[in-house]
Motif scaffolding. Structure first.
Motif: not given
Length: 329
Positions: A16-17, A20-21, A309-310
């Motif tokens: 992820c970027s 995204d975070s 995992d989000s």
């Protein structure tokens, strides 16, 4: 009921970027508010590939614009990295944008390696030595009495200060200044009980606080089953192994087994540091938390959720809120 709060590191998950975070932290703050968590705090770290909360006050404003009632704050700002005036202006601005919702938790560690620390504030050694004086100066800049330099914004906002720490030193400073105290037992368990005892025993009432007020941190992974939770928790275990090896990597994906990921000494170190982590189904976590709360008698609990995992992280937040509600007697 002991209030629960969330400590977020804005983890940059593997694959992820940073964008995204930060979007995920926003979702977590919204979900925390919907599930009646009291606070949502971010921690200042620098130069770490797996953490996106270095510009803590900026990210807090990002979260404030998406929420309405939950308290937002730092857990914490590493004061030796900054001048008190800069922090007063930043958190004074947040207090004006989001009235009666901002907390300012203060730490003494650099939150990074020493080379980066020197880049943040060149006189690092002197800054650590002046930490208590800097706390008092920050308190003055946020207060109502204008003497000398004035923080604008900041003056008169009276943003509540918290002392954060993992040692007896921080407990002593918090007690002397009459400030609420949060212990970082989620990664530094050894002096938890001793620090809480020292703080309560030596607490001096202040304008902000008339009696001791304590918080402790735990890592938590709550899932439908114990097995799933243990699987998700391997991300945090890998992260601590990477830190021990000076490996600066994004927050790792979980693995089926840690057996090949760590040595016996690394396993001992990680399990010792994370001994207060609560991992499992709702029933298992409720049992673990009941024991922790009974032992520490803290006034609040702050929870970090180190999950790659989000969707699983958001689910853990919701399940933890259900655990909290089940603990009400």
């Amino acid at each position: 009921m002991v209030p629960f709060s969330i400590l977020d590191l804005a983890p940059v998950a593997e694959g992820c970027s940073v964008a995204d975070s930060l979007a995920m932290s926003r979702k977590m703050a919204i979900a925390a508010e919907e599930n009646n968590y009291l606070r949502f705090w971010l921690a200042e770290h620098h130069g770490m590939a797996g953490v996106a909360s270095s510009a803590t006050s900026v990210v807090l404003s990002h979260l404030g614009s998406a929420t309405n009632t939950i308290r937002l704050g730092s857990g914490g700002v590493m004061l030796p990295n900054h001048s008190p005036l800069v922090i007063a202006e930043q958190f004074g601005t947040l207090a004006e944008l989001y009235p009666n919702r901002i907390d300012l938790g203060l730490g003494r560690a650099p939150g990074t390696d020493m080379q980066t620390a020197r880049a943040l504030r060149r006189n690092m050694d002197a800054a650590v030595d002046s930490y208590p004086e800097d706390v008092l100066e920050l308190q003055r800049l946020l207060g109502n009495e204008s003497q000398g330099i004035k923080a604008v914004p900041g003056f008169g906002t009276n943003v509540p200060l918290w002392m954060l720490g993992s040692s007896l030193y921080s407990a002593q400073v918090a007690a002397e200044f009459g400030l609420p105290y949060s212990f970082a037992s989620h990664f530094a368990p050894d002096q938890l009980i001793q620090a809480l005892t020292l703080y309560r025993r030596h607490f001096k009432p202040s304008e902000q606080l008339t009696k001791p007020h304590t918080m402790a941190g735990v890592m938590a992974v709550v899932a439908d089953t114990d097995e799933e939770a243990r699987f998700l928790f391997t991300s945090a275990q890998q992260q601590f192994v990477n830190l021990r090896r000076n490996g600066n990597k994004p927050f790792p994906r979980p693995v089926d087994s840690m057996d090949t990921m760590w040595s016996s000494s690394e396993k001992y170190m990680v399990e010792h540091m994370l001994q207060y982590a609560v991992v499992g189904s709702k029933a298992s976590v409720a049992f673990q938390l009941s024991s922790f709360l009974d032992t520490t008698q803290v006034d609040e609990l702050i929870v970090s959720m180190p999950i790659h995992d989000s969707e699983a992280r958001l689910k853990s937040l919701k399940l933890m809120a259900e655990v909290r509600d089940s603990l009400v007697k």
